[in-house]
Design a protein around this motif. Structure first.
Motif, PDB file in Angstrom:
ATOM      1  N   ARG A   1      -8.365  -1.373   5.962  1.00 47.36           N
ATOM      2  CA  ARG A   1      -6.981  -1.702   6.364  1.00 47.36           C
ATOM      3  C   ARG A   1      -6.191  -0.466   6.790  1.00 47.36           C
ATOM      4  NH1 ARG A   1      -2.598  -1.992   7.661  1.00 47.36           N
ATOM      5  NH2 ARG A   1      -0.904  -3.389   7.030  1.00 47.36           N
ATOM      6  N   TYR A   2      -6.403   0.677   6.136  1.00 48.77           N
ATOM      7  CA  TYR A   2      -5.509   1.801   6.373  1.00 48.77           C
ATOM      8  C   TYR A   2      -6.169   3.038   6.996  1.00 48.77           C
ATOM      9  CZ  TYR A   2      -2.392  -0.930   3.451  1.00 48.77           C
ATOM     10  OH  TYR A   2      -1.626  -1.937   2.946  1.00 48.77           O
ATOM     11  N   ALA A   3      -7.449   3.279   6.751  1.00 46.98           N
ATOM     12  CA  ALA A   3      -8.073   4.523   7.219  1.00 46.98           C
ATOM     13  C   ALA A   3      -8.916   4.360   8.474  1.00 46.98           C
ATOM     14  CB  ALA A   3      -8.934   5.124   6.098  1.00 46.98           C
ATOM     15  N   LEU A   4      -9.457   3.166   8.701  1.00 49.01           N
ATOM     16  CA  LEU A   4     -10.460   3.017   9.750  1.00 49.01           C
ATOM     17  C   LEU A   4     -10.014   2.347  11.055  1.00 49.01           C
ATOM     18  CD1 LEU A   4     -13.590   2.050   7.618  1.00 49.01           C
ATOM     19  CD2 LEU A   4     -13.124   4.228   8.766  1.00 49.01           C
ATOM     20  N   PRO A   5      -8.871   1.693  11.137  1.00 50.35           N
ATOM     21  CA  PRO A   5      -8.549   0.965  12.370  1.00 50.35           C
ATOM     22  C   PRO A   5      -8.670   1.777  13.649  1.00 50.35           C
ATOM     23  CG  PRO A   5      -7.041   0.295  10.662  1.00 50.35           C
ATOM     24  CD  PRO A   5      -7.864   1.415  10.084  1.00 50.35           C
ATOM     25  N   GLN A   6      -8.145   2.998  13.693  1.00 49.51           N
ATOM     26  CA  GLN A   6      -8.202   3.776  14.933  1.00 49.51           C
ATOM     27  C   GLN A   6      -9.624   4.227  15.246  1.00 49.51           C
ATOM     28  OE1 GLN A   6      -5.733   4.078  17.161  1.00 49.51           O
ATOM     29  NE2 GLN A   6      -4.677   2.693  15.741  1.00 49.51           N
ATOM     30  N   ILE A   7     -10.407   4.500  14.205  1.00 52.20           N
ATOM     31  CA  ILE A   7     -11.806   4.887  14.414  1.00 52.20           C
ATOM     32  C   ILE A   7     -12.608   3.704  14.930  1.00 52.20           C
ATOM     33  CG2 ILE A   7     -13.921   5.639  13.237  1.00 52.20           C
ATOM     34  CD1 ILE A   7     -12.119   7.331  11.413  1.00 52.20           C
ATOM     35  N   ILE A   8     -12.374   2.528  14.378  1.00 54.04           N
ATOM     36  CA  ILE A   8     -13.066   1.320  14.849  1.00 54.04           C
ATOM     37  C   ILE A   8     -12.672   1.021  16.296  1.00 54.04           C
ATOM     38  CG2 ILE A   8     -13.339  -1.160  14.517  1.00 54.04           C
ATOM     39  CD1 ILE A   8     -14.721   0.537  12.376  1.00 54.04           C
TER      40      ILE A   8
ATOM     41  N   ALA B   1      -2.769   4.047  -3.387  1.00 60.32           N
ATOM     42  CA  ALA B   1      -3.133   5.181  -2.542  1.00 60.32           C
ATOM     43  C   ALA B   1      -1.980   5.454  -1.587  1.00 60.32           C
ATOM     44  CB  ALA B   1      -4.402   4.857  -1.760  1.00 60.32           C
ATOM     45  N   SER B   2      -1.614   6.711  -1.432  1.00 63.36           N
ATOM     46  CA  SER B   2      -0.423   7.049  -0.649  1.00 63.36           C
ATOM     47  C   SER B   2      -0.509   6.537   0.785  1.00 63.36           C
ATOM     48  CB  SER B   2      -0.217   8.567  -0.651  1.00 63.36           C
ATOM     49  OG  SER B   2      -1.387   9.232  -0.192  1.00 63.36           O
ATOM     50  N   MET B   3      -1.736   6.499   1.385  1.00 65.81           N
ATOM     51  CA  MET B   3      -1.851   6.052   2.778  1.00 65.81           C
ATOM     52  C   MET B   3      -1.652   4.556   2.921  1.00 65.81           C
ATOM     53  SD  MET B   3      -4.884   6.473   1.252  1.00 65.81           S
ATOM     54  CE  MET B   3      -6.469   5.690   0.942  1.00 65.81           C
ATOM     55  N   ALA B   4      -1.571   3.824   1.796  1.00 62.86           N
ATOM     56  CA  ALA B   4      -1.394   2.375   1.862  1.00 62.86           C
ATOM     57  C   ALA B   4       0.065   1.978   2.038  1.00 62.86           C
ATOM     58  CB  ALA B   4      -1.961   1.727   0.606  1.00 62.86           C
ATOM     59  N   TYR B   5       0.956   2.957   2.130  1.00 59.79           N
ATOM     60  CA  TYR B   5       2.381   2.661   2.336  1.00 59.79           C
ATOM     61  C   TYR B   5       2.746   2.904   3.777  1.00 59.79           C
ATOM     62  CZ  TYR B   5       7.472   3.061   2.030  1.00 59.79           C
ATOM     63  OH  TYR B   5       8.825   2.905   2.231  1.00 59.79           O
ATOM     64  N   ASP B   6       3.370   1.909   4.385  1.00 61.81           N
ATOM     65  CA  ASP B   6       3.852   2.000   5.761  1.00 61.81           C
ATOM     66  C   ASP B   6       5.369   1.829   5.735  1.00 61.81           C
ATOM     67  OD1 ASP B   6       4.808   0.891   8.400  1.00 61.81           O
ATOM     68  OD2 ASP B   6       2.701   1.165   8.947  1.00 61.81           O
ATOM     69  N   GLY B   7       6.097   2.862   6.137  1.00 62.16           N
ATOM     70  CA  GLY B   7       7.546   2.842   6.040  1.00 62.16           C
ATOM     71  C   GLY B   7       8.202   1.687   6.769  1.00 62.16           C
ATOM     72  N   PHE B   8       7.593   1.217   7.873  1.00 60.92           N
ATOM     73  CA  PHE B   8       8.170   0.106   8.634  1.00 60.92           C
ATOM     74  C   PHE B   8       7.790  -1.231   8.023  1.00 60.92           C
ATOM     75  CE2 PHE B   8       7.806  -3.081  12.028  1.00 60.92           C
ATOM     76  CZ  PHE B   8       9.130  -3.117  12.451  1.00 60.92           C
ATOM     77  N   ARG B   9       6.513  -1.434   7.796  1.00 57.45           N
ATOM     78  CA  ARG B   9       6.060  -2.714   7.263  1.00 57.45           C
ATOM     79  C   ARG B   9       6.495  -2.919   5.817  1.00 57.45           C
ATOM     80  NH1 ARG B   9      -0.169  -2.796   9.593  1.00 57.45           N
ATOM     81  NH2 ARG B   9       0.359  -3.277  11.772  1.00 57.45           N
ATOM     82  N   ASP B  10       6.608  -1.832   5.067  1.00 55.89           N
ATOM     83  CA  ASP B  10       6.956  -1.924   3.648  1.00 55.89           C
ATOM     84  C   ASP B  10       8.397  -1.497   3.411  1.00 55.89           C
ATOM     85  OD1 ASP B  10       4.260  -2.636   3.100  1.00 55.89           O
ATOM     86  OD2 ASP B  10       3.692  -0.526   3.072  1.00 55.89           O
ATOM     87  N   ARG B  11       9.273  -1.838   4.336  1.00 56.87           N
ATOM     88  CA  ARG B  11      10.652  -1.337   4.262  1.00 56.87           C
ATOM     89  C   ARG B  11      11.444  -1.886   3.074  1.00 56.87           C
ATOM     90  NH1 ARG B  11       9.800  -4.195   8.838  1.00 56.87           N
ATOM     91  NH2 ARG B  11      10.792  -6.224   9.114  1.00 56.87           N
ATOM     92  N   GLU B  12      10.922  -2.923   2.410  1.00 56.66           N
ATOM     93  CA  GLU B  12      11.592  -3.421   1.206  1.00 56.66           C
ATOM     94  C   GLU B  12      11.274  -2.560  -0.008  1.00 56.66           C
ATOM     95  OE1 GLU B  12      13.779  -5.929   1.243  1.00 56.66           O
ATOM     96  OE2 GLU B  12      13.447  -5.968   3.421  1.00 56.66           O
ATOM     97  N   LEU B  13      10.336  -1.640   0.168  1.00 55.79           N
ATOM     98  CA  LEU B  13       9.908  -0.792  -0.939  1.00 55.79           C
ATOM     99  C   LEU B  13      10.105   0.680  -0.603  1.00 55.79           C
ATOM    100  CD1 LEU B  13       6.543  -2.583  -1.769  1.00 55.79           C
ATOM    101  CD2 LEU B  13       8.700  -2.800  -3.028  1.00 55.79           C
ATOM    102  N   ALA B  14      10.170   1.507  -1.630  1.00 57.42           N
ATOM    103  CA  ALA B  14      10.269   2.955  -1.450  1.00 57.42           C
ATOM    104  C   ALA B  14       9.018   3.611  -2.015  1.00 57.42           C
ATOM    105  CB  ALA B  14      11.507   3.495  -2.167  1.00 57.42           C
TER     106      ALA B  14
END
Length: 311
Positions: free
Chosen positions: A105-112, A244-257
């Motif tokens: 979900r978070y590390a491989l999309p651009q590589i795939i 994991a820190s890379m699992a946070y997306d500032g736009f998609r997870d804007r309800e969370l900090a």
């Protein structure tokens, strides 16, 4: 001696000495499996398996050595087919990547995306599973590459390379009191219910170790195998998330900090793994070099060919 006998020996180990399951896996009959084993033992003049009546309980001492040779023979047979395929059709093939939800979900999309653009005729299959399942797929030859944080570097049949390093972090609602603490501590975190990964996933071992080393007992009220589930329940106010820190997306997870806390949790390393002794097609090598750019092709090939225990 024939390849079917060798496959039966290997499958008997995989199926925990259950000959019914061996027969089902190889699409044959149980009496046929038993006969193949007995014929091979008679030809070699040794007993391969420890028996109790008709049941197989384990390997004899010569059986243990034979099993290692059988595994190498079947692996080399598989490699022969890969070599033939490589030179008959360089740009086509089937490539299986086994990984966890977090990496997919978070590390491989651009590589795939890159791989599908550069190798459009290669069928890429992305299999998600636990680190233990990923290791099993690699050892069984059912996946070409595995990517996970846990387990892979503990399997002797696999060789691993570092993909990237990362730390765990906290996710909380924007008005959560932990955001007001200047010097965050594990003691302060443990005052709140905690939602984090299930044991065996995404560095959970390191989370547990951090609390244990500090003498703090966390109240883990919910665990999940992926960060999306964790974030859902944090949004509902059920606890503080550790992800994991890379699992946070500032736009998609804007309800969370996100609260970064690299000083509280040990560094984690996500690793790429392949089966020792495997022959890798050119597109597989390209994928690995994309994931691990510091490893050259010659170094990669040399590492794969090293026997277990020589790293």
């Amino acid at each position: 001696m024939n390849f079917q006998q060798l496959r039966i020996i290997r499958e008997t180990l995989r199926q925990d000495f259950n000959l019914t399951e061996v027969a089902n896996a190889l699409y044959t009959s149980q009496p046929g499996v038993s006969k193949h084993i007995k014929d091979l033992e008679d030809e070699l003049g040794i007993e391969i398996f420890v028996r109790r009546g008709k049941r197989l309980l384990g390997l004899t001492e010569p059986g243990k050595e034979l099993a290692e040779v059988v595994d190498r023979i079947l692996l080399d047979t598989h490699n022969l087919r890969r070599i033939a395929d490589q030179f008959a059709s360089r740009e086509t093939g089937h490539f299986v990547v086994a990984t966890t939800h977090t990496q997919a979900r978070y590390a491989l999309p651009q590589i795939i995306k890159w791989f599908k653009t550069d190798y459009p005729k290669v069928h890429l299959a992305l299999h998600q599973g636990s680190p233990c399942e990923i290791a099993d797929l690699l050892v069984a030859g059912e996946a070409d590459v595995g990517i996970a944080t846990e387990r892979l570097d503990q399997v002797p049949e696999l060789v691993t390379f570092p993909f990237y390093h990362w730390h765990h972090a906290l996710i909380v609602p924007h008005d959560h009191p932990l955001r007001q603490i200047e010097e965050l501590s594990l003691e302060a975190i443990a005052e709140h219910p905690i939602i984090t990964y299930q044991e065996g996933f995404t560095g959970r071992t390191l989370i547990d170790r951090a609390f244990a080393d500090a003498g703090v007992v966390p109240d883990i009220v919910l665990s999940a195998i992926d960060a999306d589930v964790i974030k859902t329940y944090v949004e509902l106010g059920l606890g503080v998330g550790i992800v994991a820190s890379m699992a946070y997306d500032g736009f998609r997870d804007r309800e969370l900090a996100l609260i970064a806390a690299p000083q509280l949790f040990p560094r984690s390393t996500t690793r790429l793994a392949v089966r020792r002794g495997i022959y890798l097609r050119s597109y597989a090598l390209a994928f690995i070099e994309k994931v691990c750019p510091d490893i050259g092709e010659e170094q990669l090939k040399a590492a794969i060919q090293k026997p277990s225990g020589s790293d």
